[in-house]
Design a protein around this motif. Sequence first.
Motif, PDB file in Angstrom:
ATOM      1  N   SER A   1       0.833  -1.208   0.000  1.00  0.00           N
ATOM      2  CA  SER A   1       0.000   0.000   0.000  1.00  0.00           C
ATOM      3  C   SER A   1       0.870   1.262   0.000  1.00  0.00           C
ATOM      4  CB  SER A   1      -0.953  -0.006   1.187  1.00  0.00           C
ATOM      5  OG  SER A   1      -0.224  -0.053   2.398  1.00  0.00           O
ATOM      6  N   ARG A   2       2.084   1.179   0.529  1.00  0.00           N
ATOM      7  CA  ARG A   2       2.980   2.348   0.529  1.00  0.00           C
ATOM      8  C   ARG A   2       3.446   2.723  -0.878  1.00  0.00           C
ATOM      9  NH1 ARG A   2       4.840  -0.808   4.726  1.00  0.00           N
ATOM     10  NH2 ARG A   2       6.579  -1.488   3.435  1.00  0.00           N
ATOM     11  N   ASP A   3       3.263   1.819  -1.843  1.00  0.00           N
ATOM     12  CA  ASP A   3       3.663   2.106  -3.222  1.00  0.00           C
ATOM     13  C   ASP A   3       2.616   2.921  -3.978  1.00  0.00           C
ATOM     14  OD1 ASP A   3       6.130   0.740  -3.032  1.00  0.00           O
ATOM     15  OD2 ASP A   3       5.111  -1.176  -3.383  1.00  0.00           O
ATOM     16  N   SER A   4       1.452   3.123  -3.392  1.00  0.00           N
ATOM     17  CA  SER A   4       0.422   3.939  -4.050  1.00  0.00           C
ATOM     18  C   SER A   4       0.941   5.362  -4.207  1.00  0.00           C
ATOM     19  CB  SER A   4      -0.861   3.954  -3.223  1.00  0.00           C
ATOM     20  OG  SER A   4      -1.458   2.688  -3.200  1.00  0.00           O
ATOM     21  N   GLY A   5       0.689   5.954  -5.378  1.00  0.00           N
ATOM     22  CA  GLY A   5       1.102   7.334  -5.597  1.00  0.00           C
ATOM     23  C   GLY A   5       1.295   7.651  -7.067  1.00  0.00           C
ATOM     24  N   ARG A   6       1.847   8.829  -7.294  1.00  0.00           N
ATOM     25  CA  ARG A   6       2.077   9.348  -8.650  1.00  0.00           C
ATOM     26  C   ARG A   6       3.504   9.022  -9.076  1.00  0.00           C
ATOM     27  NH1 ARG A   6       0.650  14.752 -11.482  1.00  0.00           N
ATOM     28  NH2 ARG A   6       2.507  15.125 -12.750  1.00  0.00           N
ATOM     29  N   TYR A   7       3.635   8.311 -10.197  1.00  0.00           N
ATOM     30  CA  TYR A   7       4.932   7.943 -10.759  1.00  0.00           C
ATOM     31  C   TYR A   7       5.137   8.720 -12.043  1.00  0.00           C
ATOM     32  CZ  TYR A   7       5.130   4.075  -7.457  1.00  0.00           C
ATOM     33  OH  TYR A   7       5.175   3.328  -6.302  1.00  0.00           O
ATOM     34  N   GLU A   8       6.323   9.296 -12.189  1.00  0.00           N
ATOM     35  CA  GLU A   8       6.636  10.091 -13.372  1.00  0.00           C
ATOM     36  C   GLU A   8       7.834   9.487 -14.098  1.00  0.00           C
ATOM     37  OE1 GLU A   8       5.123  14.363 -11.529  1.00  0.00           O
ATOM     38  OE2 GLU A   8       7.265  14.063 -11.895  1.00  0.00           O
ATOM     39  N   CYS A   9       7.717   9.405 -15.420  1.00  0.00           N
ATOM     40  CA  CYS A   9       8.772   8.849 -16.271  1.00  0.00           C
ATOM     41  C   CYS A   9       9.375   9.986 -17.092  1.00  0.00           C
ATOM     42  CB  CYS A   9       8.159   7.792 -17.187  1.00  0.00           C
ATOM     43  SG  CYS A   9       9.257   7.179 -18.476  1.00  0.00           S
ATOM     44  N   ARG A  10      10.696  10.124 -17.015  1.00  0.00           N
ATOM     45  CA  ARG A  10      11.416  11.132 -17.800  1.00  0.00           C
ATOM     46  C   ARG A  10      12.587  10.459 -18.513  1.00  0.00           C
ATOM     47  NH1 ARG A  10       9.770  13.823 -13.316  1.00  0.00           N
ATOM     48  NH2 ARG A  10       8.839  15.869 -13.630  1.00  0.00           N
ATOM     49  N   VAL A  11      12.940  11.014 -19.667  1.00  0.00           N
ATOM     50  CA  VAL A  11      14.043  10.475 -20.460  1.00  0.00           C
ATOM     51  C   VAL A  11      14.910  11.618 -20.934  1.00  0.00           C
ATOM     52  CG1 VAL A  11      14.602   9.306 -22.623  1.00  0.00           C
ATOM     53  CG2 VAL A  11      12.732   8.468 -21.228  1.00  0.00           C
TER      54      VAL A  11
ATOM     55  N   THR B   1      12.920  18.150 -17.506  1.00  0.00           N
ATOM     56  CA  THR B   1      11.867  18.201 -18.516  1.00  0.00           C
ATOM     57  C   THR B   1      10.566  17.748 -17.871  1.00  0.00           C
ATOM     58  OG1 THR B   1      12.240  15.919 -19.229  1.00  0.00           O
ATOM     59  CG2 THR B   1      13.464  17.640 -20.411  1.00  0.00           C
ATOM     60  N   ASP B   2       9.467  18.006 -18.558  1.00  0.00           N
ATOM     61  CA  ASP B   2       8.182  17.479 -18.109  1.00  0.00           C
ATOM     62  C   ASP B   2       8.191  15.964 -18.282  1.00  0.00           C
ATOM     63  OD1 ASP B   2       7.122  19.964 -17.485  1.00  0.00           O
ATOM     64  OD2 ASP B   2       6.318  20.262 -19.503  1.00  0.00           O
ATOM     65  N   PRO B   3       7.461  15.250 -17.445  1.00  0.00           N
ATOM     66  CA  PRO B   3       7.398  13.795 -17.623  1.00  0.00           C
ATOM     67  C   PRO B   3       6.739  13.437 -18.949  1.00  0.00           C
ATOM     68  CG  PRO B   3       5.952  14.509 -15.818  1.00  0.00           C
ATOM     69  CD  PRO B   3       6.663  15.708 -16.311  1.00  0.00           C
ATOM     70  N   ILE B   4       7.231  12.345 -19.558  1.00  0.00           N
ATOM     71  CA  ILE B   4       6.580  11.883 -20.790  1.00  0.00           C
ATOM     72  C   ILE B   4       5.414  10.962 -20.464  1.00  0.00           C
ATOM     73  CG2 ILE B   4       8.579  12.168 -22.272  1.00  0.00           C
ATOM     74  CD1 ILE B   4       9.145   9.203 -22.039  1.00  0.00           C
ATOM     75  N   ARG B   5       5.350  10.492 -19.209  1.00  0.00           N
ATOM     76  CA  ARG B   5       4.229   9.667 -18.767  1.00  0.00           C
ATOM     77  C   ARG B   5       4.051   9.871 -17.274  1.00  0.00           C
ATOM     78  NH1 ARG B   5       0.008   6.365 -20.524  1.00  0.00           N
ATOM     79  NH2 ARG B   5       1.295   5.779 -22.264  1.00  0.00           N
ATOM     80  N   VAL B   6       2.792  10.003 -16.859  1.00  0.00           N
ATOM     81  CA  VAL B   6       2.441  10.078 -15.443  1.00  0.00           C
ATOM     82  C   VAL B   6       1.476   8.927 -15.169  1.00  0.00           C
ATOM     83  CG1 VAL B   6       1.296  11.418 -13.645  1.00  0.00           C
ATOM     84  CG2 VAL B   6       2.732  12.585 -15.335  1.00  0.00           C
ATOM     85  N   ILE B   7       1.797   8.129 -14.167  1.00  0.00           N
ATOM     86  CA  ILE B   7       0.967   6.986 -13.816  1.00  0.00           C
ATOM     87  C   ILE B   7       0.589   7.094 -12.350  1.00  0.00           C
ATOM     88  CG2 ILE B   7       0.868   4.471 -13.584  1.00  0.00           C
ATOM     89  CD1 ILE B   7       2.812   4.305 -15.938  1.00  0.00           C
ATOM     90  N   TYR B   8      -0.697   6.966 -12.087  1.00  0.00           N
ATOM     91  CA  TYR B   8      -1.200   6.955 -10.720  1.00  0.00           C
ATOM     92  C   TYR B   8      -1.422   5.494 -10.335  1.00  0.00           C
ATOM     93  CZ  TYR B   8      -1.893  11.894 -11.528  1.00  0.00           C
ATOM     94  OH  TYR B   8      -1.689  13.218 -11.821  1.00  0.00           O
ATOM     95  N   LEU B   9      -0.608   5.012  -9.404  1.00  0.00           N
ATOM     96  CA  LEU B   9      -0.695   3.636  -8.962  1.00  0.00           C
ATOM     97  C   LEU B   9      -1.499   3.571  -7.676  1.00  0.00           C
ATOM     98  CD1 LEU B   9       0.190   0.649  -9.280  1.00  0.00           C
ATOM     99  CD2 LEU B   9       2.187   1.226  -7.878  1.00  0.00           C
ATOM    100  N   GLU B  10      -2.482   2.686  -7.668  1.00  0.00           N
ATOM    101  CA  GLU B  10      -3.272   2.457  -6.470  1.00  0.00           C
ATOM    102  C   GLU B  10      -3.146   0.986  -6.093  1.00  0.00           C
ATOM    103  OE1 GLU B  10      -7.850   2.756  -4.773  1.00  0.00           O
ATOM    104  OE2 GLU B  10      -7.430   3.317  -6.846  1.00  0.00           O
ATOM    105  N   VAL B  11      -2.682   0.747  -4.883  1.00  0.00           N
ATOM    106  CA  VAL B  11      -2.571  -0.611  -4.365  1.00  0.00           C
ATOM    107  C   VAL B  11      -3.705  -0.781  -3.368  1.00  0.00           C
ATOM    108  CG1 VAL B  11      -1.106  -2.287  -3.189  1.00  0.00           C
ATOM    109  CG2 VAL B  11      -0.066  -0.537  -4.665  1.00  0.00           C
TER     110      VAL B  11
END
Length: 195
Positions: free
Chosen positions: A107-117, A132-142
């Motif tokens: 459950s501690r892994d829940s949150g906003r993940y951002e991918c940058r390159v 740079t701005d993230p190329i992908r934003v993923i909201y993970l819910e456990v």
Amino acid sequence: MQQQINILSALMAPFLLLLFPLCAAASDQHVTVHPGDDVTLRCEAGDVSIRAVEWTRPDLEPQYVLLYRDGRSDPTLQHPSFTGRVELVDRELKDGDVSLTLKNVTSRDSGRYECRVKSGGSRRTKRANIKTDPIRVIYLEVTDSEKENYMGGNTESEHPVNGNFPRGHVGLAAGGVAVLLVAAAVFVVWRYKRC
């Protein structure tokens, strides 16, 4: 005819401005998994030469989930909770695939993940932070499956563990709105011509 085009343009402009935020939001992804699962957070950089990859959680300090540079993972700045639990799906970064696998989620892994390159030449990447701005934003819910089903949520079969949700719900809605707006504009022009 020019007057009809001007009227159509005036009617369509506010609606088109509303579509831009909807299309941007379509790149955000929501992933729901259960405790103990492994999950793949998808991110594609496109056909570029990749020098560095950052996966971050802005709410953590340090915020790095994974930092990959100079051809290998760099654990020096990584948040301790991700040590030994994350890896790139393709370490060779073929076809710009910089997706991240997170193992044994809690459950501690829940949150906003951002991918940058960081792309470009082959020289070493000295700086850790990609500005740079993230190329992908993923909201993970456990979430616990019993609680999720009790709350009227979806079952695991409807939300695959690997994060490959049907994409573009917001984009589909934006496309539907665009089609309706074009149909309305055609109707207005047709009606105007009849008058």
